[in-house]
Enzyme design. Structure first.
Site, PDB file in Angstrom:
ATOM      1  N   ASN A   1     -39.002  15.071 -21.263  1.00  0.00           N
ATOM      2  CA  ASN A   1     -39.909  13.918 -21.211  1.00  0.00           C
ATOM      3  C   ASN A   1     -40.852  14.101 -20.033  1.00  0.00           C
ATOM      4  O   ASN A   1     -40.432  14.417 -18.921  1.00  0.00           O
ATOM      5  CB  ASN A   1     -39.115  12.620 -21.049  1.00  0.00           C
ATOM      6  CG  ASN A   1     -40.012  11.391 -21.079  1.00  0.00           C
ATOM      7  OD1 ASN A   1     -40.715  11.098 -20.107  1.00  0.00           O
ATOM      8  ND2 ASN A   1     -39.976  10.663 -22.177  1.00  0.00           N
TER       9      ASN A   1
ATOM     10  N   SER B   1     -36.040   5.407 -29.167  1.00  0.00           N
ATOM     11  CA  SER B   1     -36.439   6.380 -28.155  1.00  0.00           C
ATOM     12  C   SER B   1     -35.723   6.116 -26.835  1.00  0.00           C
ATOM     13  O   SER B   1     -35.212   7.037 -26.177  1.00  0.00           O
ATOM     14  CB  SER B   1     -37.955   6.331 -27.959  1.00  0.00           C
ATOM     15  OG  SER B   1     -38.376   7.338 -27.077  1.00  0.00           O
TER      16      SER B   1
ATOM     17  N   THR C   1     -41.785  11.691 -25.975  1.00  0.00           N
ATOM     18  CA  THR C   1     -42.482  10.582 -25.336  1.00  0.00           C
ATOM     19  C   THR C   1     -41.791   9.285 -25.724  1.00  0.00           C
ATOM     20  O   THR C   1     -41.407   9.095 -26.885  1.00  0.00           O
ATOM     21  CB  THR C   1     -43.973  10.539 -25.699  1.00  0.00           C
ATOM     22  OG1 THR C   1     -44.589   9.422 -25.052  1.00  0.00           O
ATOM     23  CG2 THR C   1     -44.211  10.457 -27.197  1.00  0.00           C
ATOM     24  N   GLU C   2     -41.606   8.407 -24.732  1.00  0.00           N
ATOM     25  CA  GLU C   2     -40.745   7.246 -24.946  1.00  0.00           C
ATOM     26  C   GLU C   2     -41.310   6.216 -25.915  1.00  0.00           C
ATOM     27  O   GLU C   2     -40.611   5.296 -26.326  1.00  0.00           O
ATOM     28  CB  GLU C   2     -40.358   6.573 -23.622  1.00  0.00           C
ATOM     29  CG  GLU C   2     -41.488   6.075 -22.782  1.00  0.00           C
ATOM     30  CD  GLU C   2     -41.884   7.073 -21.706  1.00  0.00           C
ATOM     31  OE1 GLU C   2     -42.304   6.630 -20.641  1.00  0.00           O
ATOM     32  OE2 GLU C   2     -41.787   8.286 -21.953  1.00  0.00           O
ATOM     33  N   ASN C   3     -42.598   6.351 -26.296  1.00  0.00           N
ATOM     34  CA  ASN C   3     -43.109   5.417 -27.291  1.00  0.00           C
ATOM     35  C   ASN C   3     -42.803   5.859 -28.720  1.00  0.00           C
ATOM     36  O   ASN C   3     -43.229   5.206 -29.669  1.00  0.00           O
ATOM     37  CB  ASN C   3     -44.615   5.184 -27.111  1.00  0.00           C
ATOM     38  CG  ASN C   3     -45.434   6.451 -27.149  1.00  0.00           C
ATOM     39  OD1 ASN C   3     -44.998   7.492 -26.684  1.00  0.00           O
ATOM     40  ND2 ASN C   3     -46.639   6.369 -27.689  1.00  0.00           N
TER      41      ASN C   3
END
Length: 214
Positions: free
Chosen positions: A22, A85, A44-46
């Protein structure tokens, strides 16, 4: 090569092929430029696993990373809800998080989400990443714009987590956490040991290898 590119290139050397990585905002977004992206899984955390770079003429305005930057999708990429996520992150399924920082202190604590009295972007996923990622790499300039050290004895900004950062890479040096303190393992660019000592407030040891180099 710019200072930011130099730091990103050095961070890329710490990554193991086929790991899930990440990338935070700023310098970390430059790291993929120094990777064979077919051998790394960028997260990616989205909600995307399989992030790649994208050519300007192929940008999809609806396809962005958590920092709102355009990204591409690798063959076999996966999309998922942001809640899933974050479950990946909190569940320990992200191998490495590369993050920027405002300060890192002698206990390895990271402050990267707030400066009292100033408006900045905010915490984003940093708290979760610092808690859940298996390895934390911090990439940042060694000093702030006013020349004050960013490696400090104790953070004066609100810390993001009590988790210790494993590696800190700046434009002057590389530090790795060892035996409850940071060890200076490498000088960056034209930096000297004297310069690093002068601009670092956090306590640190010097690796035997570096001492032998003089």
């Amino acid at each position: 090569m710019s200072i930011k590119e130099m730091i990103a290139k050095r961070a890329a050397q710490e990554l193991v092929p086929y790991s899930i990585i990440n990338l935070g905002i700023g310098i970390p977004t430059l790291v993929p430029d120094y990777l064979d992206q077919s051998k790394y899984y960028l997260h990616t955390e989205n909600g995307l696993l399989g992030v790649t770079s994208v050519e300007e003429d192929q940008v999809d305005p609806l396809l962005v990373n958590a920092g709102k930057l355009p990204v591409g999708e690798a063959v076999g990429a996966s999309y998922f809800h942001s809640a899933d996520s974050f479950a990946m992150i909190r569940g320990g399924h992200v191998d490495v998080a590369i993050l920027g920082a405002l300060q890192v202190d002698g206990s390895g604590h990271v402050a990267n989400w707030a400066i009292p009295g100033k408006d900045i972007i905010g915490v984003g996923g940093a708290m979760d990443l610092l808690s859940g990622a298996k390895k934390i790499i911090i990439t940042m300039s060694h000093v702030s714009k006013d020349g004050s050290p960013k490696l400090v004895e104790r953070c004066t900004f609100p810390i993001t987590s009590t988790r210790t950062a494993d590696i800190v890479i700046t434009d002057l040096a590389v530090f790795k956490w060892k035996d409850d303190e940071y060890e200076l393992t490498e000088l960056m660019g034209d930096a000297t040991l004297g310069e690093v000592k002068e601009k670092t407030m956090a306590p640190f040891q010097i690796s035997e290898e570096l001492l032998q180099k003089g």
